[in-house]
Design an enzyme around this catalytic site. Sequence first.
Site, PDB file in Angstrom:
ATOM      1  N   HIS A   1       9.189  -3.636   3.471  1.00  0.00           N
ATOM      2  CA  HIS A   1       8.709  -3.778   2.083  1.00  0.00           C
ATOM      3  C   HIS A   1       9.877  -4.070   1.325  1.00  0.00           C
ATOM      4  CE1 HIS A   1       5.509  -1.039   3.420  1.00  0.00           C
ATOM      5  NE2 HIS A   1       4.922  -1.819   2.880  1.00  0.00           N
TER       6      HIS A   1
ATOM      7  N   VAL B   1      10.696  -7.277   9.421  1.00  0.00           N
ATOM      8  CA  VAL B   1      11.795  -6.409   9.792  1.00  0.00           C
ATOM      9  C   VAL B   1      11.712  -5.258  10.707  1.00  0.00           C
ATOM     10  CG1 VAL B   1      13.495  -4.705   8.741  1.00  0.00           C
ATOM     11  CG2 VAL B   1      12.418  -6.793   7.165  1.00  0.00           C
TER      12      VAL B   1
ATOM     13  N   LYS C   1       5.081  -9.786   9.053  1.00  0.00           N
ATOM     14  CA  LYS C   1       4.240  -8.953   9.874  1.00  0.00           C
ATOM     15  C   LYS C   1       2.768  -8.953  10.143  1.00  0.00           C
ATOM     16  CE  LYS C   1       3.832  -4.596  11.649  1.00  0.00           C
ATOM     17  NZ  LYS C   1       2.371  -4.305  11.053  1.00  0.00           N
ATOM     18  N   ASP C   2       2.043  -9.116   8.852  1.00  0.00           N
ATOM     19  CA  ASP C   2       0.803  -9.346   8.879  1.00  0.00           C
ATOM     20  C   ASP C   2       0.423 -10.955   8.580  1.00  0.00           C
ATOM     21  OD1 ASP C   2      -0.243  -6.675   8.046  1.00  0.00           O
ATOM     22  OD2 ASP C   2       1.369  -6.724   7.129  1.00  0.00           O
TER      23      ASP C   2
ATOM     24  N   SER D   1       6.519  -0.396   9.919  1.00  0.00           N
ATOM     25  CA  SER D   1       5.072  -0.193   9.733  1.00  0.00           C
ATOM     26  C   SER D   1       4.814   1.133   8.947  1.00  0.00           C
ATOM     27  CB  SER D   1       3.964  -0.519  10.781  1.00  0.00           C
ATOM     28  OG  SER D   1       2.687  -0.032  10.160  1.00  0.00           O
ATOM     29  N   SER D   2       3.946   1.295   8.142  1.00  0.00           N
ATOM     30  CA  SER D   2       3.751   2.469   7.461  1.00  0.00           C
ATOM     31  C   SER D   2       2.836   3.282   8.481  1.00  0.00           C
ATOM     32  CB  SER D   2       2.785   2.454   6.112  1.00  0.00           C
ATOM     33  OG  SER D   2       3.490   1.584   5.069  1.00  0.00           O
TER      34      SER D   2
ATOM     35  N   MET E   1       0.772  -1.290  -0.111  1.00  0.00           N
ATOM     36  CA  MET E   1       0.055   0.015   0.179  1.00  0.00           C
ATOM     37  C   MET E   1       0.990   1.507   0.030  1.00  0.00           C
ATOM     38  SD  MET E   1      -3.294  -0.898   2.074  1.00  0.00           S
ATOM     39  CE  MET E   1      -3.018  -0.632   3.783  1.00  0.00           C
TER      40      MET E   1
HETATM   41  P1  AMP Z   1       1.204  -3.175   3.528  1.00  0.00           P
HETATM   42  O1  AMP Z   1       2.055  -1.896   2.744  1.00  0.00           O
HETATM   43  O2  AMP Z   1       1.284  -2.644   4.878  1.00  0.00           O
HETATM   44  O3  AMP Z   1      -0.012  -3.428   2.947  1.00  0.00           O
HETATM   45  O4  AMP Z   1       2.356  -4.273   3.424  1.00  0.00           O
HETATM   46  C1  AMP Z   1       2.884  -4.771   2.118  1.00  0.00           C
HETATM   47  C2  AMP Z   1       3.588  -6.046   2.391  1.00  0.00           C
HETATM   48  O5  AMP Z   1       4.568  -5.786   3.036  1.00  0.00           O
HETATM   49  C3  AMP Z   1       2.733  -7.015   3.022  1.00  0.00           C
HETATM   50  O6  AMP Z   1       3.138  -8.309   2.650  1.00  0.00           O
HETATM   51  C4  AMP Z   1       3.252  -6.910   4.679  1.00  0.00           C
HETATM   52  O7  AMP Z   1       3.177  -8.059   5.437  1.00  0.00           O
HETATM   53  C5  AMP Z   1       4.607  -6.505   4.362  1.00  0.00           C
HETATM   54  N1  AMP Z   1       5.426  -5.928   5.498  1.00  0.00           N
HETATM   55  C6  AMP Z   1       4.620  -4.867   6.103  1.00  0.00           C
HETATM   56  N2  AMP Z   1       5.600  -4.612   7.289  1.00  0.00           N
HETATM   57  C7  AMP Z   1       6.583  -5.444   7.153  1.00  0.00           C
HETATM   58  C8  AMP Z   1       8.039  -5.486   8.065  1.00  0.00           C
HETATM   59  N3  AMP Z   1       8.259  -4.792   9.143  1.00  0.00           N
HETATM   60  N4  AMP Z   1       8.512  -6.591   7.701  1.00  0.00           N
HETATM   61  C9  AMP Z   1       8.450  -7.460   6.687  1.00  0.00           C
HETATM   62  N5  AMP Z   1       7.215  -7.213   5.971  1.00  0.00           N
HETATM   63  C10 AMP Z   1       6.613  -6.194   6.033  1.00  0.00           C
END
Ligand code: AMP
Length: 281
Positions: A37, A176, A149-150, A185-186, A30
């Site tokens: 990411h 991470v 993370k998710d 996290s964003s 996202m």
């Molecule tokens: P998002 O942008 O939050 O929808 O996350 C996109 C992808 O990045 C998803 O597969 C998340 O699980 C992964 N992600 C988000 N935060 C982390 C993190 N701290 N470490 C590893 N993967 C992450």
Amino acid sequence: MPVVRSIAKMQHLSRRLTAQGKRIGLVPTMGYLHGGHLALIRRAKRNADVVVTTIFVNPKQFAPGEDFERYPRDERGDLRKIAGAGGDIVFIPRAEEMYPDGFQTYVGVEQLTNVLEGSVRPGHFKGVTTVVAKLFNIVRPDVVVFGMKDFQQAVVLRRMTRDLGYPIRYMVAPTVRERDGLAMSSRNAYLNPVARREALCLYYALRTAKAMVRTRVMDVHKIEREMRGVILSTCPTAKIDYIAFTDLSTLTPRRKIAGDVVASLAVRVHGVRLIDNMRLA
Ligand code: AMP
């Protein structure tokens, strides 16, 4: 680095790459990218010839009253980071094209979405599975990488990938963390300095759980009690949505620690909802 904004162009490009014998890796995001990411992009790059990163703040996975409108966005910064991590193509679809007028077709995974996040955020996973199925159909990847993370999302999407027979190698990369342990996290961008400090309550609670299991405390009620104590002593105003102990692949609740158990939790820290998890055994 090509930035593709139309579905037809992305489909065309993917078909061409596949015809050239290139293996396509997909990393759905996202946006507002961080080191977590970028680790997924690097992982995809090691397992594919061309990595497509998608940026789409998916309106269907936010309930009314959640943070869809204020979700952080930084397209220019994201493009720079993706290029730096070795990403090859960025797909940034428009919401109007992803969900045209009259849209009414959804993909849903049943039991796995009734627990944890699904029990607190009704409809969330239906939005996630629908958008990821669409991204699979558009990009036609050979490999996809999601983040631990998710954790529940990774389990749900693995089920969907298998159930719908997508010929995709499914990978989950470890979480991470910042140097002090906070999971990247964003949404960490929402934390003011006090909240940022107190946000460590999630990590501290998970570390406590892991330490207890190492000393052979296997009763999840005891562990949960300690975790609540750690959370509230680190962040006295924290609101705990849930603390759960589940099987790594079936998400069934566990009363004792045995086999592959994951502790996961969702906590509101100064109004910012954060999630994290850790494998205990
Ligand atoms: P998002 O942008 O939050 O929808 O996350 C996109 C992808 O990045 C998803 O597969 C998340 O699980 C992964 N992600 C988000 N935060 C982390 C993190 N701290 N470490 C590893 N993967 C992450």
